[in-house]
Write an enzyme that holds these catalytic residues in place. Sequence first.
Site, PDB file in Angstrom:
ATOM      1  N   CYS A   1       0.902  -1.194   0.150  1.00 24.69           N
ATOM      2  CA  CYS A   1       0.223  -0.139   0.068  1.00 24.69           C
ATOM      3  C   CYS A   1       0.840   1.234  -0.186  1.00 24.69           C
ATOM      4  O   CYS A   1       0.400   2.196  -0.271  1.00 24.69           O
ATOM      5  CB  CYS A   1      -0.949   0.003   1.303  1.00 24.69           C
ATOM      6  SG  CYS A   1      -2.197  -1.550   1.051  1.00 24.69           S
TER       7      CYS A   1
ATOM      8  N   HIS B   1      -3.089   7.380   2.665  1.00 27.10           N
ATOM      9  CA  HIS B   1      -3.331   6.050   2.124  1.00 27.10           C
ATOM     10  C   HIS B   1      -4.904   6.072   2.516  1.00 27.10           C
ATOM     11  O   HIS B   1      -5.308   6.103   3.805  1.00 27.10           O
ATOM     12  CB  HIS B   1      -2.517   5.214   2.641  1.00 27.10           C
ATOM     13  CG  HIS B   1      -3.048   3.745   2.076  1.00 27.10           C
ATOM     14  ND1 HIS B   1      -3.185   3.389   0.866  1.00 27.10           N
ATOM     15  CD2 HIS B   1      -3.014   2.411   2.912  1.00 27.10           C
ATOM     16  CE1 HIS B   1      -3.859   1.945   0.936  1.00 27.10           C
ATOM     17  NE2 HIS B   1      -3.427   1.665   2.342  1.00 27.10           N
TER      18      HIS B   1
ATOM     19  N   ASN C   1     -10.041   0.096   0.004  1.00 26.39           N
ATOM     20  CA  ASN C   1      -8.573   0.071  -0.226  1.00 26.39           C
ATOM     21  C   ASN C   1      -8.074  -0.229  -1.548  1.00 26.39           C
ATOM     22  O   ASN C   1      -8.185  -1.530  -1.531  1.00 26.39           O
ATOM     23  CB  ASN C   1      -8.064  -0.761   1.050  1.00 26.39           C
ATOM     24  CG  ASN C   1      -6.407  -0.519   1.118  1.00 26.39           C
ATOM     25  OD1 ASN C   1      -5.797  -0.025  -0.070  1.00 26.39           O
ATOM     26  ND2 ASN C   1      -5.829  -0.789   2.274  1.00 26.39           N
TER      27      ASN C   1
HETATM   28  N1  COA Z   1     -18.384  -7.998   9.537  1.00 23.05           N
HETATM   29  C1  COA Z   1     -18.795  -8.300  10.709  1.00 23.05           C
HETATM   30  N2  COA Z   1     -18.099  -8.797  11.716  1.00 23.05           N
HETATM   31  C2  COA Z   1     -16.569  -8.702  11.615  1.00 23.05           C
HETATM   32  C3  COA Z   1     -16.203  -8.406  10.358  1.00 23.05           C
HETATM   33  C4  COA Z   1     -17.030  -8.012   9.368  1.00 23.05           C
HETATM   34  N3  COA Z   1     -16.847  -7.828   7.942  1.00 23.05           N
HETATM   35  N4  COA Z   1     -14.843  -8.473  10.292  1.00 23.05           N
HETATM   36  C5  COA Z   1     -14.836  -8.960  11.624  1.00 23.05           C
HETATM   37  N5  COA Z   1     -15.875  -9.137  12.459  1.00 23.05           N
HETATM   38  C6  COA Z   1     -16.046  -9.368  13.848  1.00 23.05           C
HETATM   39  C7  COA Z   1     -14.736 -10.143  14.464  1.00 23.05           C
HETATM   40  O1  COA Z   1     -14.883 -11.331  14.042  1.00 23.05           O
HETATM   41  C8  COA Z   1     -14.929  -9.766  16.102  1.00 23.05           C
HETATM   42  O2  COA Z   1     -15.908 -10.655  16.409  1.00 23.05           O
HETATM   43  P1  COA Z   1     -15.704 -11.367  17.737  1.00 23.05           P
HETATM   44  O3  COA Z   1     -15.786 -10.189  18.870  1.00 23.05           O
HETATM   45  O4  COA Z   1     -16.883 -12.256  17.972  1.00 23.05           O
HETATM   46  O5  COA Z   1     -14.353 -12.114  17.835  1.00 23.05           O
HETATM   47  C9  COA Z   1     -15.538  -8.437  15.729  1.00 23.05           C
HETATM   48  O6  COA Z   1     -15.976  -8.327  14.551  1.00 23.05           O
HETATM   49  C10 COA Z   1     -14.331  -7.502  16.254  1.00 23.05           C
HETATM   50  O7  COA Z   1     -13.485  -7.608  15.646  1.00 23.05           O
HETATM   51  P2  COA Z   1     -12.189  -6.575  15.555  1.00 23.05           P
HETATM   52  O8  COA Z   1     -10.962  -6.961  14.854  1.00 23.05           O
HETATM   53  O9  COA Z   1     -11.965  -6.121  16.989  1.00 23.05           O
HETATM   54  O10 COA Z   1     -12.770  -5.139  14.960  1.00 23.05           O
HETATM   55  P3  COA Z   1     -11.983  -3.917  14.688  1.00 23.05           P
HETATM   56  O11 COA Z   1     -12.892  -2.813  15.322  1.00 23.05           O
HETATM   57  O12 COA Z   1     -10.638  -3.898  15.453  1.00 23.05           O
HETATM   58  O13 COA Z   1     -11.775  -3.561  13.337  1.00 23.05           O
HETATM   59  C11 COA Z   1     -10.574  -3.641  11.342  1.00 23.05           C
HETATM   60  C12 COA Z   1     -11.374  -4.491  12.363  1.00 23.05           C
HETATM   61  C13 COA Z   1     -10.009  -4.921  10.434  1.00 23.05           C
HETATM   62  C14 COA Z   1     -11.362  -2.846  10.688  1.00 23.05           C
HETATM   63  C15 COA Z   1      -9.538  -2.998  11.996  1.00 23.05           C
HETATM   64  O14 COA Z   1      -8.573  -3.492  12.661  1.00 23.05           O
HETATM   65  C16 COA Z   1      -8.596  -2.254  10.848  1.00 23.05           C
HETATM   66  O15 COA Z   1      -9.163  -1.425   9.932  1.00 23.05           O
HETATM   67  N6  COA Z   1      -7.247  -2.668  10.748  1.00 23.05           N
HETATM   68  C17 COA Z   1      -6.277  -1.978   9.497  1.00 23.05           C
HETATM   69  C18 COA Z   1      -6.962  -2.883   8.433  1.00 23.05           C
HETATM   70  C19 COA Z   1      -6.250  -2.130   7.236  1.00 23.05           C
HETATM   71  O16 COA Z   1      -6.365  -1.177   6.930  1.00 23.05           O
HETATM   72  N7  COA Z   1      -5.387  -3.023   6.409  1.00 23.05           N
HETATM   73  C20 COA Z   1      -4.737  -2.695   5.412  1.00 23.05           C
HETATM   74  C21 COA Z   1      -3.566  -1.535   5.732  1.00 23.05           C
HETATM   75  S1  COA Z   1      -2.657  -1.188   4.456  1.00 23.05           S
END
Ligand code: COA
Length: 331
Positions: free
Chosen positions: A118, A258, A288
Amino acid sequence: MRVPKMRVRVCGVGSYLPKRVLTNTELSRSLDTSDEWIRVRTGIRQRHIAADDECTSDLALHASRAALGQSSRSVDEIDAIVLATTTPENTFPATAARLQHKLGISRSIPCHDVQAVCAGFVFALHSAWNMLLLGQVRCVLVVGSEIYSRSIIDWQDRSTCVLFGDGAGAFILESIEEDAFSKNPCGYILDVMTSTDGSFYDMLYIDGGAGSSTNVGHLKMNGSVVFREGIAKMANSVTELLSRNNLRAEDISLLVPHQANQRIMDGVARKLGVLQERVVSTVGEHGNISAATIPAALSHACAEGMVKRGDLIAITAMGGGFSWGGALIRW
Ligand code: COA
């Protein structure tokens, strides 16, 4: 002999998003997710998906033509192509070589790909900027082009597949000598920085690839570490660039981070002290699109009339590696 000091101008910006749109609601019909979860956690409403007959170089071709059109440069003036992608058309040759051919450039010119996920566009910009500053070339096409939807996304993995989409963006860069520049001092790159810390390698990666396995693999991610480090590393990149150019966060007219997640972008702006209205956000529209997000977002800002002559634009990105970086552009 006096070696002329060079400046590097951004003389065209363009982008391309494939026609097919996949909304959160459509996704939630085949996956245990919801429009609300995706929008609240990421700001993403939809993503664009390449048609079956569209490859990475096709998206790049559309974006390159748009940037060329804006630059009023002709394809014959391009002296080099640097293309950032995580999803090359083939494992080799470089997708940049395919793009050269599709653009109809029959002259032999250097064309290569850059892989910094990215942050790829910032790394490609850095590479092109150096070639131009050294006077090796006069005009460089810098492109970010990605098709994540086709093979590296696991469409059963709701924690990653909802985040990504397909698209491309491009800059046309041109070097000019200081004397000519001083008569019209605008639209130039002030500074670029890039960096990598490979100790984060396993935090965001594809679990396949030609050197380690027999398949292409799927994207794996530790979301919370990417979230935390993304904010810190993007904000720090901009702080470093500002500091070494004797500028302050208040001087930033437009921040183009980004486009991975609206909450990460908000965090970067908060850490820097940049007002929300100065942050370009297109993540809701396309998710993204990895190496393509920065030129696509800046192209959107130009089309919307958000950029004025003399504005200070800060761009920054972080991706797998972790690799990160940024640039300052005086418009
Ligand atoms: N829909 C519904 N529920 C989902 C889901 C989806 N698409 N994806 C994950 N969940 C669930 C998880 O399983 C978890 O459930 P649990 O509590 O029963 O285990 C719950 O939602 C919370 O997950 P969590 O990972 O704590 O959510 P979060 O608030 O941290 O958000 C991201 C997750 C991925 C959105 C966040 O961590 C993020 O944006 N990270 C950076 C990702 C990124 O930008 N990557 C590329 C960078 S270049």
